[in-house]
Design a protein around this motif. Structure first.
Motif, mmCIF file in Angstrom:
data_model
loop_
_atom_site.group_PDB
_atom_site.id
_atom_site.type_symbol
_atom_site.label_atom_id
_atom_site.label_comp_id
_atom_site.label_asym_id
_atom_site.label_seq_id
_atom_site.Cartn_x
_atom_site.Cartn_y
_atom_site.Cartn_z
ATOM 1 N N GLU A 47 22.391 7.545 -8.632
ATOM 2 C CA GLU A 47 23.195 6.397 -8.198
ATOM 3 C C GLU A 47 22.542 5.643 -7.044
ATOM 4 N N ARG A 48 21.879 6.405 -6.155
ATOM 5 C CA ARG A 48 21.262 5.781 -4.976
ATOM 6 C C ARG A 48 19.744 5.810 -5.023
ATOM 7 N N GLN A 49 19.187 6.217 -6.124
ATOM 8 C CA GLN A 49 17.743 6.441 -6.197
ATOM 9 C C GLN A 49 16.929 5.175 -5.954
ATOM 10 N N LYS A 50 17.347 4.082 -6.536
ATOM 11 C CA LYS A 50 16.587 2.842 -6.385
ATOM 12 C C LYS A 50 16.506 2.422 -4.922
ATOM 13 N N THR A 51 17.648 2.462 -4.241
ATOM 14 C CA THR A 51 17.673 2.087 -2.823
ATOM 15 C C THR A 51 16.816 3.032 -1.998
ATOM 16 N N LEU A 52 16.969 4.333 -2.241
ATOM 17 C CA LEU A 52 16.207 5.323 -1.475
ATOM 18 C C LEU A 52 14.705 5.196 -1.730
ATOM 19 N N THR A 53 14.327 4.991 -2.978
ATOM 20 C CA THR A 53 12.910 4.837 -3.299
ATOM 21 C C THR A 53 12.320 3.636 -2.581
ATOM 22 N N ASN A 54 13.038 2.521 -2.588
ATOM 23 C CA ASN A 54 12.566 1.305 -1.909
ATOM 24 C C ASN A 54 12.449 1.515 -0.407
ATOM 25 N N GLN A 55 13.438 2.202 0.173
ATOM 26 C CA GLN A 55 13.414 2.438 1.623
ATOM 27 C C GLN A 55 12.283 3.376 2.015
ATOM 28 N N LEU A 56 12.082 4.414 1.240
ATOM 29 C CA LEU A 56 11.030 5.390 1.554
ATOM 30 C C LEU A 56 9.640 4.792 1.383
ATOM 31 N N THR A 57 9.412 4.068 0.301
ATOM 32 C CA THR A 57 8.091 3.467 0.094
ATOM 33 C C THR A 57 7.811 2.378 1.131
ATOM 34 N N ALA A 58 8.864 1.685 1.585
ATOM 35 C CA ALA A 58 8.675 0.660 2.624
ATOM 36 C C ALA A 58 8.195 1.296 3.926
ATOM 37 N N LEU A 59 8.633 2.529 4.192
ATOM 38 C CA LEU A 59 8.231 3.219 5.422
ATOM 39 C C LEU A 59 6.754 3.587 5.430
ATOM 40 N N LEU A 60 6.141 3.635 4.254
ATOM 41 C CA LEU A 60 4.713 3.968 4.173
ATOM 42 C C LEU A 60 3.849 2.936 4.885
#
Length: 251
Positions: A47-60
């Motif tokens: 349910e939250r995977q898309k948001t979490l993936t975007n947030q985590l990859t942005a932190l890279l």
């Protein structure tokens, strides 16, 4: 720091923090996320995977330090192992693009190291789920060694070891390329790079016996040259020589 204890990163709170507190807040959130992800069911994660993936990859690309980049990598690997794996390939592409970037400035180095670390953890944790994407990644990592500083060389060798471990025999078509690179860095000028290269060779031994058993003499002579202040080379020599020795004895 209770505001950091949310499943998704509260970006509005981060924007309002002074610069010296932003990194602490993000680190706290990553620690919380790493713990909570394993307790969630697949439906909640998806349910939250898309948001979490975007947030985590942005932190890279936010110049993360060593502890932060390790947490980013672990969270992404857990996210894909529990939830949907389809975003895995686009995440690997993002990491590859960061590594490809020719920006050699010190400010960009943390981004590149974060991408290299993330790639390694993803391949180690998810193994054959990555498909054939590893071929491009391995080639890219080895090419990046030419102009990498010692910290970069260390992380690349560590990541290549993780790729070998995660893929096992499925990655045999890149083992020779990895072996040649690792053997070369057994005599690197930096001791930490030698250590990570030796662990990479050690990881290859049970997976690539066809390559290594024909090169025992080369491995041993290289390890002897790299013995200066090092003990990890003993492990490599033992694991490379013993299978050949035991085979000869059994005959």
């Amino acid at each position: 720091m209770e505001l950091a204890h949310n499943l998704t990163l509260n970006e509005e709170v981060v924007k309002g923090l002074p610069d010296h507190k932003k990194d602490i807040f993000i680190f706290e959130w990553l620690q919380f996320l790493e713990k909570v992800l394993t307790a969630l069911n697949r439906a909640d994660v998806k349910e939250r995977q898309k948001t979490l993936t975007n947030q985590l990859t942005a932190l890279l690309t936010k110049s993360p330090g060593p502890p932060t980049r390790c947490l980013i990598a672990e969270c992404l690997a857990t996210l894909f192992s529990i939830g949907d794996t389809s975003p895995l390939f686009s995440t690997i592409d993002i990491c590859n693009d960061i590594i490809k970037n020719r920006d050699d400035s010190p400010s960009y180095l943390p981004n590149r190291l974060a991408a290299i670390t993330t790639i390694g953890v993803l391949y180690e944790k998810l193994g054959r789920m990555v498909g054939r994407s590893y071929e491009e990644t391995v080639s890219l990592l080895i090419r990046s060694l030419k102009n990498a500083e010692s910290q970069g060389r260390y992380e690349v060798m560590k990541t290549l070891q993780r790729i070998v471990t995660g893929l096992g025999s499925a990655g045999k078509n890149v083992h020779k390329e990895i072996y040649k690179s690792a053997l070369k860095h057994l005599v690197d000028s930096n001791m930490s790079v030698r250590s990570s290269a030796s662990k990479c060779v050690k990881a290859l031994i049970p997976e690539s016996q066809a390559i290594l058993h024909t090169d025992v003499e080369t491995i041993v002579s290289t390890c002897i040259r790299a013995f200066d202040s090092s003990t990890t080379m003993l492990d490599v020599m033992w694991h490379s020589c013993w299978p050949t020795y035991s085979l000869n004895v059994s005959r």
